[in-house]
Design a protein around this motif. Structure first.
Motif, PDB file in Angstrom:
ATOM      1  N   CYS A   1       0.831  -1.191   0.000  1.00  0.00           N
ATOM      2  CA  CYS A   1       0.000   0.000   0.000  1.00  0.00           C
ATOM      3  C   CYS A   1       0.867   1.243   0.000  1.00  0.00           C
ATOM      4  O   CYS A   1       1.993   1.239   0.441  1.00  0.00           O
ATOM      5  CB  CYS A   1      -0.897   0.020   1.234  1.00  0.00           C
ATOM      6  SG  CYS A   1      -2.013  -1.387   1.342  1.00  0.00           S
TER       7      CYS A   1
ATOM      8  N   SER B   1      -5.661   9.914  -0.260  1.00  0.00           N
ATOM      9  CA  SER B   1      -5.674   8.811   0.691  1.00  0.00           C
ATOM     10  C   SER B   1      -5.049   9.224   2.021  1.00  0.00           C
ATOM     11  O   SER B   1      -4.329  10.214   2.109  1.00  0.00           O
ATOM     12  CB  SER B   1      -4.906   7.625   0.127  1.00  0.00           C
ATOM     13  OG  SER B   1      -5.490   7.178  -1.080  1.00  0.00           O
ATOM     14  N   TYR B   2      -5.351   8.462   3.037  1.00  0.00           N
ATOM     15  CA  TYR B   2      -4.740   8.628   4.349  1.00  0.00           C
ATOM     16  C   TYR B   2      -4.865  10.067   4.831  1.00  0.00           C
ATOM     17  O   TYR B   2      -3.888  10.733   5.176  1.00  0.00           O
ATOM     18  CB  TYR B   2      -3.269   8.190   4.309  1.00  0.00           C
ATOM     19  CG  TYR B   2      -3.130   6.787   3.797  1.00  0.00           C
ATOM     20  CD1 TYR B   2      -3.418   5.693   4.618  1.00  0.00           C
ATOM     21  CD2 TYR B   2      -2.778   6.536   2.476  1.00  0.00           C
ATOM     22  CE1 TYR B   2      -3.334   4.405   4.141  1.00  0.00           C
ATOM     23  CE2 TYR B   2      -2.699   5.240   1.989  1.00  0.00           C
ATOM     24  CZ  TYR B   2      -2.981   4.190   2.825  1.00  0.00           C
ATOM     25  OH  TYR B   2      -2.907   2.910   2.349  1.00  0.00           O
TER      26      TYR B   2
ATOM     27  N   LYS C   1     -10.280   9.011   5.061  1.00  0.00           N
ATOM     28  CA  LYS C   1      -9.940   7.931   4.133  1.00  0.00           C
ATOM     29  C   LYS C   1      -8.627   7.264   4.510  1.00  0.00           C
ATOM     30  O   LYS C   1      -7.648   7.909   4.826  1.00  0.00           O
ATOM     31  CB  LYS C   1      -9.848   8.477   2.704  1.00  0.00           C
ATOM     32  CG  LYS C   1     -11.149   9.066   2.178  1.00  0.00           C
ATOM     33  CD  LYS C   1     -10.981   9.472   0.716  1.00  0.00           C
ATOM     34  CE  LYS C   1     -12.275  10.065   0.160  1.00  0.00           C
ATOM     35  NZ  LYS C   1     -12.620  11.346   0.790  1.00  0.00           N
ATOM     36  N   LYS C   2      -8.621   5.950   4.459  1.00  0.00           N
ATOM     37  CA  LYS C   2      -7.412   5.156   4.633  1.00  0.00           C
ATOM     38  C   LYS C   2      -6.862   4.706   3.287  1.00  0.00           C
ATOM     39  O   LYS C   2      -5.761   4.199   3.195  1.00  0.00           O
ATOM     40  CB  LYS C   2      -7.709   3.916   5.486  1.00  0.00           C
ATOM     41  CG  LYS C   2      -8.230   4.224   6.877  1.00  0.00           C
ATOM     42  CD  LYS C   2      -7.193   4.916   7.733  1.00  0.00           C
ATOM     43  CE  LYS C   2      -7.708   5.041   9.154  1.00  0.00           C
ATOM     44  NZ  LYS C   2      -6.776   5.778  10.014  1.00  0.00           N
ATOM     45  N   GLY C   3      -7.633   4.869   2.245  1.00  0.00           N
ATOM     46  CA  GLY C   3      -7.212   4.513   0.908  1.00  0.00           C
ATOM     47  C   GLY C   3      -8.219   5.072  -0.062  1.00  0.00           C
ATOM     48  O   GLY C   3      -9.392   5.216   0.272  1.00  0.00           O
ATOM     49  N   SER C   4      -7.777   5.431  -1.272  1.00  0.00           N
ATOM     50  CA  SER C   4      -8.698   6.074  -2.199  1.00  0.00           C
ATOM     51  C   SER C   4      -8.242   5.823  -3.613  1.00  0.00           C
ATOM     52  O   SER C   4      -7.309   5.069  -3.866  1.00  0.00           O
ATOM     53  CB  SER C   4      -8.769   7.575  -1.890  1.00  0.00           C
ATOM     54  OG  SER C   4      -9.764   8.199  -2.670  1.00  0.00           O
TER      55      SER C   4
ATOM     56  N   LYS D   1       1.046   5.670   0.735  1.00  0.00           N
ATOM     57  CA  LYS D   1       0.454   6.872   1.298  1.00  0.00           C
ATOM     58  C   LYS D   1       0.754   8.033   0.376  1.00  0.00           C
ATOM     59  O   LYS D   1       1.610   7.954  -0.509  1.00  0.00           O
ATOM     60  CB  LYS D   1       1.019   7.140   2.694  1.00  0.00           C
ATOM     61  CG  LYS D   1       0.615   6.100   3.732  1.00  0.00           C
ATOM     62  CD  LYS D   1       0.934   6.580   5.120  1.00  0.00           C
ATOM     63  CE  LYS D   1       0.476   5.559   6.157  1.00  0.00           C
ATOM     64  NZ  LYS D   1       0.679   6.031   7.526  1.00  0.00           N
TER      65      LYS D   1
END
Length: 498
Positions: A34, A247-248, A238-241, A36
Motif C-alpha cells: 500500500c 488517501s490517508y 480515508k485510509k485509501g482512495s 500513502k
C-alpha cells in the motif's frame, strides 16, 4: 532584513537567474504494498511555470511541505514535528522523562534542554533550526498560495479547495507553534511582540506582531481553510482512495484537523466559547471514536499503542524507528520515566492500575528501566498504523470542552467531558463524581494532560498557556531560570529585522 527575508531574497534571485525554484528536496522512500500520499514521486527542481502548471505540481509542492514537518534543520535531532516539537525537546522540557538532566543523549543536548539552558551552543543551534525550518515551510506555502490563485481550472474534483485549504491550515499551524514557542505566555504577554506572521512570498522584511495579533491571524487563516475544506469530502477519514493524494487523510490537515486546531488556538487565546464550540463539533462528528477496550493491551504481541482511531491529524515519518532507537532503546533506556514517578502519575489519587495508558505505553528492559514505548513500531502492525506521530487527537477536544465548560461555571458538563476520556482509558467514572468547583476540575484536567500527552510535547504548551510554575507542576529538581517558557529569537533574526 530577517532570516525569512534572506531566504526569500535568495529564492527570488534564483528565479530571476534560472527561472527555477527549489520547493523541496526530499528523497521519498518507495514502500512496497500500500502507498500513502507522501509516497508520491518527487519533482525536486522544476521551473516554476512547469511545477505550477498542473494539478500534480501543486500536489508535489504541498507534499514537500508535509515532508518538511519531518525534516531536521542543522541540529542534533532527527526531525521537526517528529522529534523537537513532540517526543524530544518539548517532552524533555515538560519533564516527561525523569533522567533527562543526566542523559548523555545527543551529546548532552537533552541534559541542557531539561535545564532550559537556551544559551548552550547545541540548544541554541537547535532553536535556530526550528525557527528556520518552520519559516522555510511557511515560505513554500506562501509560494504555493500565490500560484494557486486563478488556477482553479487545472484541478479535478474538489482538489482546488483541498490544496488551498490545507495550505492555509498548515500556514496557521506553523505560525501558531512558533508563537507558542517564541512568544510570551498569553497570561502575561498577550500584547508583547512574538513573531512575524508572514503571508507573502517576497523579499520585504515582515515586522514582529504581538501574540494576540499572531493568534488572530492564525484563527483567520484557519477560518478560511475551514470554509474551503468544508467544500471537500468531509464524510470520512480515508485510509485509501482512488489516488494517493486523497488517501490517508489523517496525515493531512483535513477539515476536522483544521477545526481541532481552531479549538486549540481559541483556547490559547482565552476565548473559551469558541474553543468549546469547535472542540464539540469535532467530537460530535463521530469520526474519531474513543477506544472502547484496551486496543493497545500490553499482553498482545502486536498492539496499537497510539489508539490510532482517535488521531485527528498525524505526521507520517519513516524516521520514527531511528528516533525511538536513539532515545528509548530498551537496552540503554536513554530517556526514562522512573517507576515511582510513573506509578504516582497513573495510579495516584484519582488514577488506577488499570489505566490502559500505564499498561500500554511503557516497557521494562532486563535492568528494570521504565522506558516510554508509546511510539514503538510493533512488527506486524497494519501499514496505516506505522510511522505516524500524533499532532492532534480527539481526547484533547474533550479536555478543551471540559475546561471551557468549567470556565463557564458548568462544572457538571465539564466533568462529563473529562470522564468520557477517563472511562475510555479503563478508569471508573465513580472516581470523579463530586467535583463542584472550577479549580478542582482544572487540576484533574492537568493530571489528564500529563498522562495523555506523554511523549507528544503538549504538556509544556499546557503549562505555558496557564503560566504554571514549571518546578511545581513538573517536579523537576533543576533551578528553572526566568524566561524558561520563551525561546530566544535567533541572533541573525534580531540582527536583520530592525
Amino acid at each position: 532584513m530577517n532570516n525569512q527575508t534572506v531566504l526569500q531574497k535568495n529564492t527570488a534571485r534564483t528565479l530571476l537567474t534560472y527561472s527555477c525554484v527549489l520547493l523541496f528536496s526530499f528523497s521519498l522512500l518507495a514502500i512496497s504494498g500500500c502507498g500513502k500520499f507522501l509516497d508520491l514521486p518527487p519533482r525536486d527542481k522544476f521551473p516554476q511555470e512547469t511545477l505550477f502548471s498542473d494539478e500534480q505540481g501543486f500536489m508535489d509542492a504541498l507534499t514537500g511541505v508535509y515532508l518538511g514537518m519531518d525534516k531536521a534543520n542543522n541540529g542534533p535531532t532527527q526531525g521537526l514535528y517528529t522529534e523537537d516539537l513532540t517526543v524530544g525537546m518539548l517532552s524533555v522540557m515538560g519533564y516527561n522523562y525523569t533522567n533527562a538532566t543526566t542523559s548523555t543523549a545527543k551529546n548532552g543536548f537533552y541534559a541542557n534542554t531539561s535545564r532550559y539552558n537556551y544559551t548552550d551552543g547545541i540548544v541554541k543551534t537547535e532553536i535556530e533550526g526550528i525557527w528556520s525550518g518552520m519559516y522555510n515551510n511557511i515560505a513554500n506555502l506562501n509560494n504555493l498560495l500565490i500560484h494557486i490563485e486563478g488556477k482553479r481550472g487545472v484541478f479535478s474534483r474538489d482538489n482546488y479547495n483541498r490544496l488551498k485549504g490545507e495550505a492555509l491550515a498548515l500556514r496557521a499551524l506553523f505560525h501558531f507553534d512558533l508563537a507558542r514557542l517564541f512568544g510570551q505566555s498569553p497570561v502575561t504577554g498577550a500584547n508583547q511582540k512574538s513573531i512575524p506572521y508572514i503571508t507573502k512570498f517576497n523579499i520585504q522584511p515582515t515586522a514582529f506582531v504581538t501574540l494576540n495579533v499572531a493568534l488572530d491571524s492564525c484563527i483567520s487563516d484557519l477560518q478560511k481553510a475551514k470554509s474551503l475544506l468544508a467544500q471537500t469530502d468531509t464524510s470520512a477519514i480515508k485510509k485509501g482512495s482512488y489516488d494517493l493524494f486523497s488517501s490517508y487523510t489523517q496525515n493531512h490537515m483535513n477539515y476536522w484537523a483544521t477545526q481541532a486546531l481552531l479549538a486549540r488556538a481559541y483556547q490559547y487565546k482565552g476565548d473559551f466559547v469558541n474553543a468549546k464550540a469547535n472542540a464539540a463539533a469535532v467530537i460530535a462528528s463521530g469520526k474519531f471514536p474513543l477506544v472502547k477496550e484496551n486496543l493497545a493491551n500490553s499482553g498482545k504481541i502486536t498492539r496499537d499503542r497510539l489508539f490510532s482511531q482517535e488521531l485527528v491529524f498525524s505526521v507520517y515519518s519513516t524516521t520514527l524507528t531511528t528516533i525511538n532507537t536513539g532515545l528509548f532503546d530498551l537496552q540503554t533506556g536513554a530517556l526514562q520515566l522512573a517507576a515511582t514517578n510513573k506509578n504516582a502519575l497513573y495510579t495516584g489519587n484519582t488514577g488506577s492500575v488499570n489505566d490502559y495508558r500505564l499498561l500500554s505505553w511503557f516497557d521494562n528492559n532486563t535492568a528494570g528501566l521504565n522506558v516510554p514505548s508509546k511510539l514503538f513500531q510493533d512488527k506486524g502492525l497494519p501499514y496505516v498504523l506505522q510511522n505516524i506521530m500524533p499532532i492532534l487527537r480527539i481526547s484533547e477536544m474533550y479536555y478543551i470542552a471540559a475546561e471551557s465548560s468549567g470556565m463557564e461555571g458548568n462544572i457538571g458538563t465539564g466533568l462529563s467531558f473529562l470522564n468520557k476520556v477517563r472511562t475510555s482509558r479503563g478508569l471508573s467514572e465513580l472516581m470523579l463524581t463530586t467535583i463542584t468547583d472550577e479549580a478542582t476540575l482544572s487540576n484533574e484536567i492537568m493530571k489528564e494532560y500529563k498522562k495523555e500527552f506523554i511523549q507528544e510535547g503538549q504538556t509544556f504548551f499546557y503549562y505555558k498557556r496557564l503560566n504554571k510554575d514549571l518546578a511545581a507542576v513538573t517536579g523537576t529538581t533543576v533551578i528553572v531560570p526566568q524566561g524558561a517558557y520563551v525561546f530566544p529569537v535567533p541572533d541573525k533574526e534580531v540582527e536583520y529585522n530592525h
